[in-house]
Design a protein around this motif. Structure first.
Motif, PDB file in Angstrom:
ATOM      1  N   PRO A 111       0.828  -1.214   0.000  1.00  0.00           N
ATOM      2  CA  PRO A 111       0.000   0.000   0.000  1.00  0.00           C
ATOM      3  C   PRO A 111       0.857   1.256   0.000  1.00  0.00           C
ATOM      4  CG  PRO A 111       0.214  -0.802   2.222  1.00  0.00           C
ATOM      5  CD  PRO A 111       0.982  -1.774   1.361  1.00  0.00           C
ATOM      6  N   GLN A 112       0.225   2.396  -0.213  1.00  0.00           N
ATOM      7  CA  GLN A 112       0.913   3.661  -0.004  1.00  0.00           C
ATOM      8  C   GLN A 112       1.146   3.832   1.493  1.00  0.00           C
ATOM      9  OE1 GLN A 112      -1.191   7.416  -0.821  1.00  0.00           O
ATOM     10  NE2 GLN A 112       0.581   8.003  -2.061  1.00  0.00           N
ATOM     11  N   LEU A 113       2.353   4.237   1.861  1.00  0.00           N
ATOM     12  CA  LEU A 113       2.742   4.278   3.268  1.00  0.00           C
ATOM     13  C   LEU A 113       2.761   5.722   3.755  1.00  0.00           C
ATOM     14  CD1 LEU A 113       5.537   1.623   2.928  1.00  0.00           C
ATOM     15  CD2 LEU A 113       3.350   1.316   4.077  1.00  0.00           C
ATOM     16  N   ASP A 114       1.889   6.027   4.691  1.00  0.00           N
ATOM     17  CA  ASP A 114       1.768   7.383   5.217  1.00  0.00           C
ATOM     18  C   ASP A 114       1.689   7.322   6.733  1.00  0.00           C
ATOM     19  OD1 ASP A 114      -0.753   6.396   5.732  1.00  0.00           O
ATOM     20  OD2 ASP A 114      -1.716   7.494   4.085  1.00  0.00           O
ATOM     21  N   ALA A 115       1.255   8.413   7.347  1.00  0.00           N
ATOM     22  CA  ALA A 115       1.220   8.486   8.805  1.00  0.00           C
ATOM     23  C   ALA A 115       0.233   7.511   9.421  1.00  0.00           C
ATOM     24  CB  ALA A 115       0.888   9.911   9.246  1.00  0.00           C
ATOM     25  N   LYS A 116      -0.655   6.938   8.619  1.00  0.00           N
ATOM     26  CA  LYS A 116      -1.611   5.963   9.137  1.00  0.00           C
ATOM     27  C   LYS A 116      -1.009   4.552   9.194  1.00  0.00           C
ATOM     28  CE  LYS A 116      -5.562   8.536   7.264  1.00  0.00           C
ATOM     29  NZ  LYS A 116      -6.724   8.494   6.342  1.00  0.00           N
ATOM     30  N   HIS A 117       0.165   4.384   8.612  1.00  0.00           N
ATOM     31  CA  HIS A 117       0.798   3.055   8.561  1.00  0.00           C
ATOM     32  C   HIS A 117       2.213   3.113   9.136  1.00  0.00           C
ATOM     33  CE1 HIS A 117      -2.262   2.960   5.313  1.00  0.00           C
ATOM     34  NE2 HIS A 117      -2.405   1.688   5.657  1.00  0.00           N
ATOM     35  N   LEU A 118       2.393   3.795  10.253  1.00  0.00           N
ATOM     36  CA  LEU A 118       3.743   4.018  10.764  1.00  0.00           C
ATOM     37  C   LEU A 118       4.438   2.725  11.176  1.00  0.00           C
ATOM     38  CD1 LEU A 118       3.281   7.265  12.873  1.00  0.00           C
ATOM     39  CD2 LEU A 118       4.341   7.021  10.633  1.00  0.00           C
ATOM     40  N   ASN A 119       3.747   1.850  11.881  1.00  0.00           N
ATOM     41  CA  ASN A 119       4.387   0.621  12.326  1.00  0.00           C
ATOM     42  C   ASN A 119       4.731  -0.278  11.151  1.00  0.00           C
ATOM     43  OD1 ASN A 119       5.288  -0.812  14.702  1.00  0.00           O
ATOM     44  ND2 ASN A 119       3.722  -2.331  14.244  1.00  0.00           N
ATOM     45  N   GLU A 120       3.795  -0.404  10.209  1.00  0.00           N
ATOM     46  CA  GLU A 120       4.049  -1.218   9.016  1.00  0.00           C
ATOM     47  C   GLU A 120       5.177  -0.615   8.178  1.00  0.00           C
ATOM     48  OE1 GLU A 120       1.061   0.013   9.831  1.00  0.00           O
ATOM     49  OE2 GLU A 120       0.051  -1.792  10.607  1.00  0.00           O
ATOM     50  N   ALA A 121       5.187   0.714   8.089  1.00  0.00           N
ATOM     51  CA  ALA A 121       6.229   1.389   7.313  1.00  0.00           C
ATOM     52  C   ALA A 121       7.595   1.159   7.933  1.00  0.00           C
ATOM     53  CB  ALA A 121       5.934   2.886   7.228  1.00  0.00           C
ATOM     54  N   ARG A 122       7.676   1.180   9.260  1.00  0.00           N
ATOM     55  CA  ARG A 122       8.959   0.936   9.919  1.00  0.00           C
ATOM     56  C   ARG A 122       9.472  -0.458   9.589  1.00  0.00           C
ATOM     57  NH1 ARG A 122       7.534   2.216  14.484  1.00  0.00           N
ATOM     58  NH2 ARG A 122       8.556   4.235  14.725  1.00  0.00           N
ATOM     59  N   GLN A 123       8.594  -1.436   9.618  1.00  0.00           N
ATOM     60  CA  GLN A 123       9.013  -2.795   9.286  1.00  0.00           C
ATOM     61  C   GLN A 123       9.422  -2.900   7.816  1.00  0.00           C
ATOM     62  OE1 GLN A 123       5.458  -4.623  11.880  1.00  0.00           O
ATOM     63  NE2 GLN A 123       6.769  -6.209  11.048  1.00  0.00           N
ATOM     64  N   PHE A 124       8.683  -2.227   6.949  1.00  0.00           N
ATOM     65  CA  PHE A 124       9.006  -2.264   5.522  1.00  0.00           C
ATOM     66  C   PHE A 124      10.369  -1.637   5.256  1.00  0.00           C
ATOM     67  CE2 PHE A 124       8.290  -0.442   1.127  1.00  0.00           C
ATOM     68  CZ  PHE A 124       8.366  -1.659   0.474  1.00  0.00           C
ATOM     69  N   VAL A 125      10.672  -0.522   5.921  1.00  0.00           N
ATOM     70  CA  VAL A 125      11.976   0.126   5.764  1.00  0.00           C
ATOM     71  C   VAL A 125      13.087  -0.793   6.268  1.00  0.00           C
ATOM     72  CG1 VAL A 125      13.416   2.016   6.635  1.00  0.00           C
ATOM     73  CG2 VAL A 125      11.106   2.488   5.789  1.00  0.00           C
ATOM     74  N   THR A 126      12.840  -1.496   7.368  1.00  0.00           N
ATOM     75  CA  THR A 126      13.829  -2.442   7.890  1.00  0.00           C
ATOM     76  C   THR A 126      14.080  -3.570   6.901  1.00  0.00           C
ATOM     77  OG1 THR A 126      13.146  -1.956  10.164  1.00  0.00           O
ATOM     78  CG2 THR A 126      14.383  -3.982   9.814  1.00  0.00           C
ATOM     79  N   LEU A 127      13.026  -4.041   6.240  1.00  0.00           N
ATOM     80  CA  LEU A 127      13.181  -5.063   5.201  1.00  0.00           C
ATOM     81  C   LEU A 127      14.029  -4.539   4.049  1.00  0.00           C
ATOM     82  CD1 LEU A 127      12.475  -7.738   3.756  1.00  0.00           C
ATOM     83  CD2 LEU A 127      10.389  -6.611   2.932  1.00  0.00           C
ATOM     84  N   ILE A 128      13.766  -3.324   3.611  1.00  0.00           N
ATOM     85  CA  ILE A 128      14.548  -2.732   2.519  1.00  0.00           C
ATOM     86  C   ILE A 128      16.020  -2.643   2.909  1.00  0.00           C
ATOM     87  CG2 ILE A 128      14.925  -0.609   1.190  1.00  0.00           C
ATOM     88  CD1 ILE A 128      11.883  -0.174   1.299  1.00  0.00           C
ATOM     89  N   ASP A 129      16.298  -2.208   4.145  1.00  0.00           N
ATOM     90  CA  ASP A 129      17.686  -2.128   4.603  1.00  0.00           C
ATOM     91  C   ASP A 129      18.361  -3.498   4.567  1.00  0.00           C
ATOM     92  OD1 ASP A 129      17.531   0.588   5.029  1.00  0.00           O
ATOM     93  OD2 ASP A 129      17.113   0.430   7.170  1.00  0.00           O
ATOM     94  N   ALA A 130      17.648  -4.536   5.011  1.00  0.00           N
ATOM     95  CA  ALA A 130      18.219  -5.887   5.007  1.00  0.00           C
ATOM     96  C   ALA A 130      18.510  -6.349   3.586  1.00  0.00           C
ATOM     97  CB  ALA A 130      17.269  -6.864   5.705  1.00  0.00           C
ATOM     98  N   CYS A 131      17.595  -6.089   2.670  1.00  0.00           N
ATOM     99  CA  CYS A 131      17.803  -6.464   1.262  1.00  0.00           C
ATOM    100  C   CYS A 131      18.965  -5.689   0.653  1.00  0.00           C
ATOM    101  CB  CYS A 131      16.526  -6.220   0.462  1.00  0.00           C
ATOM    102  SG  CYS A 131      15.160  -7.335   0.845  1.00  0.00           S
ATOM    103  N   TYR A 132      19.056  -4.420   1.004  1.00  0.00           N
ATOM    104  CA  TYR A 132      20.115  -3.579   0.448  1.00  0.00           C
ATOM    105  C   TYR A 132      21.488  -4.064   0.890  1.00  0.00           C
ATOM    106  CZ  TYR A 132      22.543   0.711  -0.928  1.00  0.00           C
ATOM    107  OH  TYR A 132      23.403   1.618  -1.507  1.00  0.00           O
TER     108      TYR A 132
END
Length: 395
Positions: free
Chosen positions: A272-293
């Motif tokens: 989904p589009q990640l905004d202030a309504k999805h802060l916890n999910e967005a944090r996990q998604f960013v952590t996944l991106i960092d791990a992949c990177y």
């Protein structure tokens, strides 16, 4: 390396996303050679100048996981013992030079561990630290609970390191790799709708995956601390997830790193589009991106919006009613109340209530990291561009 004199000063490089901080650190790390054992055994004065150098380069997420795992192992044998001095000695014996990418402190437990651990590493064991960060030292753990207890670490860091600012650099070099590898797909249509766009997107994902996996049994991937993560759709080289499987579940860096170690390609759809309504999910998604990177894992995404609209910028005001100005807790509960809430203000000026305890994995300590998450959005978007290049990935 510095057995016959004072240790050299470390370096702390900070600045915006994509300006070359990690590139510079990696150049330095590669230039620090490790002579063979024979050259270290000679007793002449020339060999003293080339004593064996031990070094380690690691993403900060991975380093903290390693530290927590060492504490876990030590406490299994010594429940009442103090693990930090032992771990400091272990780390110092393993590496005289520690290079950290994406140095950040967002959790009170990490903050307290880092303060004690690095005071020992830097002062008692003369370990040299080189780090990159998006934050200057004085902004580390900004707004965090009991931050005053963390401040001695910042003082020691500044005393033992040269602080190099790249804040004036505004060019994101990752954006120069835009052409390329088809790792990001999007459609704003109902994902269950029968339309040509979705059918074509699904066909492309199937091609990347390498065919359907309807008959494949689930695989259990081991994770640190005796945990596991289950993968339902997979083949030898690729795992396919829905966004909710990885970002609506209580998963973190350890889980994502284990997945990246197992699979060179990860597919995630229904992003989904990640905004202030999805802060916890967005944090996990960013952590996944960092791990992949960090692992050069190819991350293929199927989203509901274009890449430049995936992360919606927001402004967070986090204040405290008990002295920490950055953390705002509503009056219907104190800092330890199960009803404590934080108000997040979007760019449009709308206030959203974010429960501190009503969602999995959310705590007041994490709330103090909301501003860091806003910056992480920009880093993640930049990394996704680079990760979409044709040359990205590993065999």
């Amino acid at each position: 390396m510095w057995s016959f004199g004072p240790p050299p000063r470390g370096m702390y490089i900070h600045g915006p996303v994509g300006v070359g901080k990690s590139f510079l650190m990696d150049l330095f790390y590669a230039s620090v050679t490790v002579p063979d054992d024979d050259s270290c055994c000679n007793n002449d004065s020339h060999s003293h100048k080339h004593a064996k150098i031990t070094k380690r380069r690691v993403h900060f997420h991975e380093f903290m996981l390693d530290v927590h795992h060492r504490i876990f192992v030590y406490k299994q044998k010594h429940p009442r013992g103090d693990a930090i001095p032992i771990i400091a000695q272990q780390l110092a014996q393993e590496a005289q030079l520690l290079c950290f990418d994406e140095f950040q402190v967002t959790d009170i437990a990490d903050a307290m561990i880092l303060k004690r651990l690095f005071l020992l590493l830097l002062l008692d064991w003369n370990v040299v630290v080189v780090a990159t960060s998006n934050r200057p030292p004085d902004a580390l753990y900004e707004g965090g609970i009991n931050r005053s207890l963390f401040l001695p670490f910042i003082d020691i860091l500044k005393r033992t390191s040269d602080i190099i600012s790249m804040e004036d650099s505004r060019k994101d070099y990752r954006l120069e790799t835009r052409a390329g590898g088809q790792s990001y797909f999007w459609s704003n249509k109902d994902v269950r709708g029968d339309n040509n766009i979705n059918n074509n997107m699904q066909a492309q994902l199937e091609e990347i995956f390498g065919g359907t996996a309807s008959g494949t049994e689930a695989e259990i991937i081991p994770v640190l601390f005796g945990r596991t993560v289950q993968v339902a759709r997979l083949n030898d080289r690729c795992a396919w997830f829905d966004f909710s499987e990885l970002c609506y579940q209580p998963l973190g860096a350890a889980d994502y790193i284990s997945l990246c170690c197992r699979f060179p390609v990860l597919i995630m759809d229904c992003v989904p589009q990640l905004d202030a309504k999805h802060l916890n999910e967005a944090r996990q998604f960013v952590t996944l991106i960092d791990a992949c990177y960090e692992s050069r894992t190819r991350l293929v995404l199927a989203a509901q919006v274009p890449l430049d609209e995936l992360f919606v910028d927001f402004e967070a005001q986090v204040e405290s009613s008990d002295g920490d100005e950055e953390l705002f807790v509503s009056e219907k509960g104190g800092s330890s109340s199960s009803f404590a809430t934080t108000m997040i203000r979007t760019k449009e000026g709308e206030y959203l209530e974010w429960s501190a305890t009503g969602r999995i994995g959310v705590s007041l300590a994490q709330l103090s990291a909301t501003n860091d998450l806003a910056f992480s959005f920009r880093r993640a978007a930049s990394r996704l561009v680079e990760m979409g290049g044709k040359e990205w990935g590993r065999q």
